[in-house]
Structures are given as C-alpha cells and as structure tokens.
Design an enzyme around this catalytic site. Structure first.
Site, PDB file in Angstrom:
ATOM      1  N   LYS A 184      -1.246 -17.399   3.083  1.00 15.90           N
ATOM      2  CA  LYS A 184      -0.334 -17.505   4.237  1.00 15.90           C
ATOM      3  C   LYS A 184       1.121 -17.314   3.804  1.00 15.90           C
ATOM      4  O   LYS A 184       1.865 -16.554   4.426  1.00 15.90           O
ATOM      5  CB  LYS A 184      -0.483 -18.884   4.916  1.00 15.90           C
ATOM      6  CG  LYS A 184      -1.893 -19.185   5.409  1.00 15.90           C
ATOM      7  CD  LYS A 184      -1.989 -20.523   6.095  1.00 15.90           C
ATOM      8  CE  LYS A 184      -1.702 -21.721   5.200  1.00 15.90           C
ATOM      9  NZ  LYS A 184      -2.662 -21.926   4.100  1.00 15.90           N
ATOM     10  N   ARG A 215      -1.345 -27.550  12.181  1.00  7.65           N
ATOM     11  CA  ARG A 215      -2.434 -27.749  11.226  1.00  7.65           C
ATOM     12  C   ARG A 215      -3.468 -28.743  11.741  1.00  7.65           C
ATOM     13  O   ARG A 215      -4.472 -29.002  11.078  1.00  7.65           O
ATOM     14  CB  ARG A 215      -1.811 -28.254   9.920  1.00  7.65           C
ATOM     15  CG  ARG A 215      -2.689 -28.220   8.742  1.00  7.65           C
ATOM     16  CD  ARG A 215      -1.916 -28.708   7.546  1.00  7.65           C
ATOM     17  NE  ARG A 215      -0.951 -27.732   7.103  1.00  7.65           N
ATOM     18  CZ  ARG A 215      -0.906 -27.217   5.877  1.00  7.65           C
ATOM     19  NH1 ARG A 215      -1.759 -27.567   4.977  1.00  7.65           N
ATOM     20  NH2 ARG A 215       0.012 -26.362   5.537  1.00  7.65           N
ATOM     21  N   ARG A 270      -2.483 -19.482  -9.216  1.00  7.57           N
ATOM     22  CA  ARG A 270      -1.116 -19.500  -8.656  1.00  7.57           C
ATOM     23  C   ARG A 270      -0.143 -20.158  -9.634  1.00  7.57           C
ATOM     24  O   ARG A 270      -0.440 -21.169 -10.244  1.00  7.57           O
ATOM     25  CB  ARG A 270      -1.102 -20.287  -7.336  1.00  7.57           C
ATOM     26  CG  ARG A 270       0.321 -20.465  -6.825  1.00  7.57           C
ATOM     27  CD  ARG A 270       0.407 -20.836  -5.383  1.00  7.57           C
ATOM     28  NE  ARG A 270      -0.361 -22.019  -5.028  1.00  7.57           N
ATOM     29  CZ  ARG A 270      -0.571 -22.400  -3.775  1.00  7.57           C
ATOM     30  NH1 ARG A 270      -0.077 -21.686  -2.783  1.00  7.57           N
ATOM     31  NH2 ARG A 270      -1.284 -23.472  -3.523  1.00  7.57           N
ATOM     32  N   ARG A 318       1.615 -25.736  -9.158  1.00 12.35           N
ATOM     33  CA  ARG A 318       2.038 -26.681  -8.127  1.00 12.35           C
ATOM     34  C   ARG A 318       1.278 -27.990  -8.321  1.00 12.35           C
ATOM     35  O   ARG A 318       0.093 -27.960  -8.668  1.00 12.35           O
ATOM     36  CB  ARG A 318       1.729 -26.078  -6.745  1.00 12.35           C
ATOM     37  CG  ARG A 318       2.929 -26.051  -5.837  1.00 12.35           C
ATOM     38  CD  ARG A 318       2.684 -25.215  -4.633  1.00 12.35           C
ATOM     39  NE  ARG A 318       1.819 -25.870  -3.655  1.00 12.35           N
ATOM     40  CZ  ARG A 318       1.566 -25.363  -2.450  1.00 12.35           C
ATOM     41  NH1 ARG A 318       2.097 -24.222  -2.093  1.00 12.35           N
ATOM     42  NH2 ARG A 318       0.779 -26.000  -1.602  1.00 12.35           N
ATOM     43  N   ARG A 351      -7.964 -30.926  -0.182  1.00 14.73           N
ATOM     44  CA  ARG A 351      -7.231 -30.128   0.812  1.00 14.73           C
ATOM     45  C   ARG A 351      -8.197 -29.228   1.595  1.00 14.73           C
ATOM     46  O   ARG A 351      -8.047 -29.026   2.794  1.00 14.73           O
ATOM     47  CB  ARG A 351      -6.153 -29.286   0.115  1.00 14.73           C
ATOM     48  CG  ARG A 351      -4.995 -30.146  -0.389  1.00 14.73           C
ATOM     49  CD  ARG A 351      -4.140 -29.419  -1.400  1.00 14.73           C
ATOM     50  NE  ARG A 351      -3.476 -28.251  -0.863  1.00 14.73           N
ATOM     51  CZ  ARG A 351      -2.985 -27.267  -1.600  1.00 14.73           C
ATOM     52  NH1 ARG A 351      -3.097 -27.302  -2.918  1.00 14.73           N
ATOM     53  NH2 ARG A 351      -2.382 -26.255  -1.045  1.00 14.73           N
TER      54      ARG A 351
HETATM   55  P1  AP5 Z   1      -0.329 -18.390  -1.081  1.00 15.24           P
HETATM   56  O1  AP5 Z   1       0.319 -17.299  -0.302  1.00 15.24           O
HETATM   57  O2  AP5 Z   1       0.522 -19.324  -1.890  1.00 15.24           O
HETATM   58  O3  AP5 Z   1      -1.348 -19.201  -0.143  1.00 15.24           O
HETATM   59  P2  AP5 Z   1      -1.062 -20.223   1.035  1.00 15.24           P
HETATM   60  O4  AP5 Z   1      -2.109 -19.985   2.058  1.00 15.24           O
HETATM   61  O5  AP5 Z   1       0.362 -20.174   1.466  1.00 15.24           O
HETATM   62  O6  AP5 Z   1      -1.379 -21.554   0.223  1.00 15.24           O
HETATM   63  P3  AP5 Z   1      -0.747 -22.984   0.270  1.00 15.24           P
HETATM   64  O7  AP5 Z   1      -1.463 -23.749  -0.821  1.00 15.24           O
HETATM   65  O8  AP5 Z   1       0.743 -22.942   0.183  1.00 15.24           O
HETATM   66  O9  AP5 Z   1      -1.183 -23.477   1.649  1.00 15.24           O
HETATM   67  P4  AP5 Z   1      -1.315 -24.902   2.132  1.00 15.24           P
HETATM   68  O10 AP5 Z   1      -1.539 -24.651   3.555  1.00 15.24           O
HETATM   69  O11 AP5 Z   1      -2.336 -25.770   1.508  1.00 15.24           O
HETATM   70  O12 AP5 Z   1       0.032 -25.576   1.592  1.00 15.24           O
HETATM   71  P5  AP5 Z   1       1.412 -25.866   2.289  1.00 15.24           P
HETATM   72  O13 AP5 Z   1       2.467 -25.520   1.320  1.00 15.24           O
HETATM   73  O14 AP5 Z   1       1.455 -25.292   3.662  1.00 15.24           O
HETATM   74  O15 AP5 Z   1      -1.432 -17.697  -2.036  1.00 15.24           O
HETATM   75  C1  AP5 Z   1      -2.151 -18.466  -2.994  1.00 15.24           C
HETATM   76  C2  AP5 Z   1      -2.264 -17.661  -4.304  1.00 15.24           C
HETATM   77  O16 AP5 Z   1      -3.095 -16.508  -4.087  1.00 15.24           O
HETATM   78  C3  AP5 Z   1      -0.907 -17.121  -4.801  1.00 15.24           C
HETATM   79  O17 AP5 Z   1      -0.914 -17.200  -6.204  1.00 15.24           O
HETATM   80  C4  AP5 Z   1      -0.891 -15.649  -4.326  1.00 15.24           C
HETATM   81  O18 AP5 Z   1      -0.130 -14.811  -5.178  1.00 15.24           O
HETATM   82  C5  AP5 Z   1      -2.381 -15.285  -4.356  1.00 15.24           C
HETATM   83  N1  AP5 Z   1      -2.773 -14.342  -3.291  1.00 15.24           N
HETATM   84  C6  AP5 Z   1      -2.313 -14.329  -2.006  1.00 15.24           C
HETATM   85  N2  AP5 Z   1      -2.930 -13.334  -1.301  1.00 15.24           N
HETATM   86  C7  AP5 Z   1      -3.811 -12.736  -2.181  1.00 15.24           C
HETATM   87  C8  AP5 Z   1      -4.731 -11.643  -2.056  1.00 15.24           C
HETATM   88  N3  AP5 Z   1      -4.882 -10.974  -0.904  1.00 15.24           N
HETATM   89  N4  AP5 Z   1      -5.460 -11.305  -3.142  1.00 15.24           N
HETATM   90  C9  AP5 Z   1      -5.312 -11.976  -4.325  1.00 15.24           C
HETATM   91  N5  AP5 Z   1      -4.437 -13.003  -4.513  1.00 15.24           N
HETATM   92  C10 AP5 Z   1      -3.703 -13.384  -3.442  1.00 15.24           C
HETATM   93  O19 AP5 Z   1       1.310 -27.465   2.473  1.00 15.24           O
HETATM   94  C11 AP5 Z   1       1.367 -28.331   1.353  1.00 15.24           C
HETATM   95  C12 AP5 Z   1       1.197 -29.768   1.829  1.00 15.24           C
HETATM   96  O20 AP5 Z   1       2.273 -30.115   2.735  1.00 15.24           O
HETATM   97  C13 AP5 Z   1      -0.079 -30.068   2.645  1.00 15.24           C
HETATM   98  O21 AP5 Z   1      -1.169 -30.347   1.811  1.00 15.24           O
HETATM   99  C14 AP5 Z   1       0.380 -31.284   3.474  1.00 15.24           C
HETATM  100  O22 AP5 Z   1       0.382 -32.450   2.697  1.00 15.24           O
HETATM  101  C15 AP5 Z   1       1.823 -30.944   3.815  1.00 15.24           C
HETATM  102  N6  AP5 Z   1       1.942 -30.190   5.084  1.00 15.24           N
HETATM  103  C16 AP5 Z   1       2.431 -28.912   5.238  1.00 15.24           C
HETATM  104  N7  AP5 Z   1       2.395 -28.536   6.529  1.00 15.24           N
HETATM  105  C17 AP5 Z   1       1.883 -29.592   7.218  1.00 15.24           C
HETATM  106  C18 AP5 Z   1       1.564 -29.795   8.593  1.00 15.24           C
HETATM  107  N8  AP5 Z   1       1.764 -28.835   9.515  1.00 15.24           N
HETATM  108  N9  AP5 Z   1       1.026 -30.987   8.953  1.00 15.24           N
HETATM  109  C19 AP5 Z   1       0.831 -31.974   8.046  1.00 15.24           C
HETATM  110  N10 AP5 Z   1       1.087 -31.850   6.717  1.00 15.24           N
HETATM  111  C20 AP5 Z   1       1.611 -30.655   6.305  1.00 15.24           C
END
Ligand code: AP5
Length: 210
Positions: free
Chosen positions: A13, A88, A123, A156, A167
């Site tokens: 994402k 989410r 990552r 991370r 998660r």
């Molecule tokens: P990446 O693009 O980093 O993936 P992502 O989907 O953004 O992953 P996140 O781990 O950031 O998502 P998340 O939803 O768990 O975390 P968030 O930060 O929102 O890609 C991952 C890896 O794969 C990278 O190395 C990339 O290079 C590689 N890649 C990408 N596309 C690829 C492809 N096509 N092929 C090969 N490789 C690829 O949230 C973190 C925490 O914050 C949550 O756990 C929660 O505690 C809190 N939080 C955030 N938002 C909320 C909310 N709305 N409500 C409540 N708590 C929240």
C-alpha cells in the site's frame, strides 16, 4: 480523485500510494507514517500509540478518525488524496462516511499471507527519513544505505515475525469488513497479487481509467 488503498500489512500500500501520489499529483496520507512520526516526536498521541503499534494492535478508531479529518481539511487535499492504511475497521469506514468523506474507489491489493510474510521480511526502512526498500524487489543502490539521504537502513520494529503474524490475524478479523463495506457500495477494485511494483501500478491505473 479520492482513493483508498486496502490490503493486508506488507501488501504494498505504502509503495503504491507514493507512486500514485506522484503520478496523480495528489497527497498520499498514511496513518502508519503519521503515527510513527508522533511516536518519534513523543507527542501525547505517540505515547498512546507506541505500545499498541509495537504489539501489532490497532490504535483506537476515534483517535485515527480525528487525525485523518484534520489532515483532509488541509488545502492540498482539495483536489483529491490517497488514503493508505485507513479506514482499517468497519467503524472507521462508517465514521468517515458519516463525516462526509466520499471516495471514488477503494483499491484492494489482494495479496496472500505467504507473500506478505516474504515482503515484510525483506523490507528495510531508512532510520533517518523513513524511505522504504526491499532487499530483492526494491534494493537501495548501496547496501544498507538510503538512496535519498544516506541514512542507515533498518527493519521496522513491527516487522518481527511474531508481530507480523498478529498483524495478519488482526487484518483478517477487522479489516476484511472494510472490503465488504466498499464492495456493497460498488467502489471496490481488486488487484491480484504476483505482479512487480511497476506492473501493480499499471494495473491500478488501468482499472481506474477503465
Ligand atoms: P509496503 O508498501 O511497505 O507495504 P504496506 O502495505 O504499506 O505495509 P505496511 O506494513 O506499512 O502496512 P500496515 O498496514 O501494516 O502498516 P501501517 O504503517 O499502515 O511494502 C512492503 C514491502 O514489500 C516493501 O519492502 C516493498 O518494497 C515491497 N513490495 C511492495 N510491493 C511489492 C511488489 N509488487 N513486489 C515485490 N515487493 C513489493 O500501520 C502500522 C501500525 O499503525 C498498525 O499496525 C497500527 O498499530 C497502526 N495504525 C495505522 N493505521 C491505523 C488505523 N487506520 N487504525 C488503527 N491503527 C492504525
């Protein structure tokens, strides 16, 4: 264009939000990045979020929605925006709609648990500017160092295998309801897995334009 990017943790994402933001010239709004910044700056929000994030749990809906609404009120969101990581939960989706947030499409990056684990184990993020890499799919030019600022690349804190499993469980329990919410409204666009970063971006743009 008002978009939401949905999908399990590590689905890509953030990667796609960044590319689409440049391509469509609209801001990408990542609640994960906003929370990580708050943790680093040790703000009251950061203090509340830190432990929940490290355990792979969700931050309370009300806090998240206030944070997002405040951001959407900024002038750069007038033309559109990309929401990454929010809503989410079913209640977050309903609250945003109640507050008048109408979106054009919710793009689901439909990636298997196995792929998620592979992507998150590879990552690396910059400890200085937060830029994200993957050791195979998006390697930095110089191993261990950020292309943008030269900062050290680290894992991370919530990418530890145990936290990743938690998660993912939470995603299946809470966030799949968000897919159903937008499917019912005819707004869900599903993009299959197995594509490279560039192919995934092309598939999203094709579906949005088609
Ligand atoms: P990446 O693009 O980093 O993936 P992502 O989907 O953004 O992953 P996140 O781990 O950031 O998502 P998340 O939803 O768990 O975390 P968030 O930060 O929102 O890609 C991952 C890896 O794969 C990278 O190395 C990339 O290079 C590689 N890649 C990408 N596309 C690829 C492809 N096509 N092929 C090969 N490789 C690829 O949230 C973190 C925490 O914050 C949550 O756990 C929660 O505690 C809190 N939080 C955030 N938002 C909320 C909310 N709305 N409500 C409540 N708590 C929240």
């Amino acid at each position: 264009m008002k978009l939401i990017l949905l999908g399990p943790p590590g689905a890509g994402k953030g990667t796609q939000a960044e590319r689409l933001s440049l391509r469509l010239e609209i801001p990408a709004i990542s609640t994960g990045n906003m929370l990580r910044r708050a943790v680093e700056e040790n703000t009251p929000l950061g203090q509340q979020a830190r432990q929940l994030m490290d355990r792979g749990e969700l931050v309370p809906d009300g806090l998240i929605i206030d944070l997002v609404l405040e951001r959407l009120a900024q002038p750069d969101c007038q033309k559109g925006y990309i929401l990454d990581g929010v809503p989410r939960t079913g209640p977050q989706a309903a609250l945003l709609e109640e507050k008048g947030v109408q979106i054009d499409a919710a793009v689901l990056l439909d990636v298997s648990d196995e792929t998620v684990v592979e992507r998150m184990s590879g990552r690396r993020v910059c400890s200085t500017c937060g830029a994200s890499y993957h050791i195979a799919a998006r390697p930095p030019k110089q191993e261990g160092l950020c292309d943008l600022c030269g900062g050290a690349l680290i894992r991370r804190s919530d990418d530890a295998p145990e936290t990743v499993r938690r998660r993912l469980d939470l995603y299946h329990r809470e966030t799949e309801a968000v897919e159903a919410f937008y499917r019912q409204r005819g707004r869900l666009v599903s993009i299959g897995q197995g594509n490279s970063i560039e192919e995934t971006e092309r598939a999203i743009l094709d579906r949005l334009n088609g």
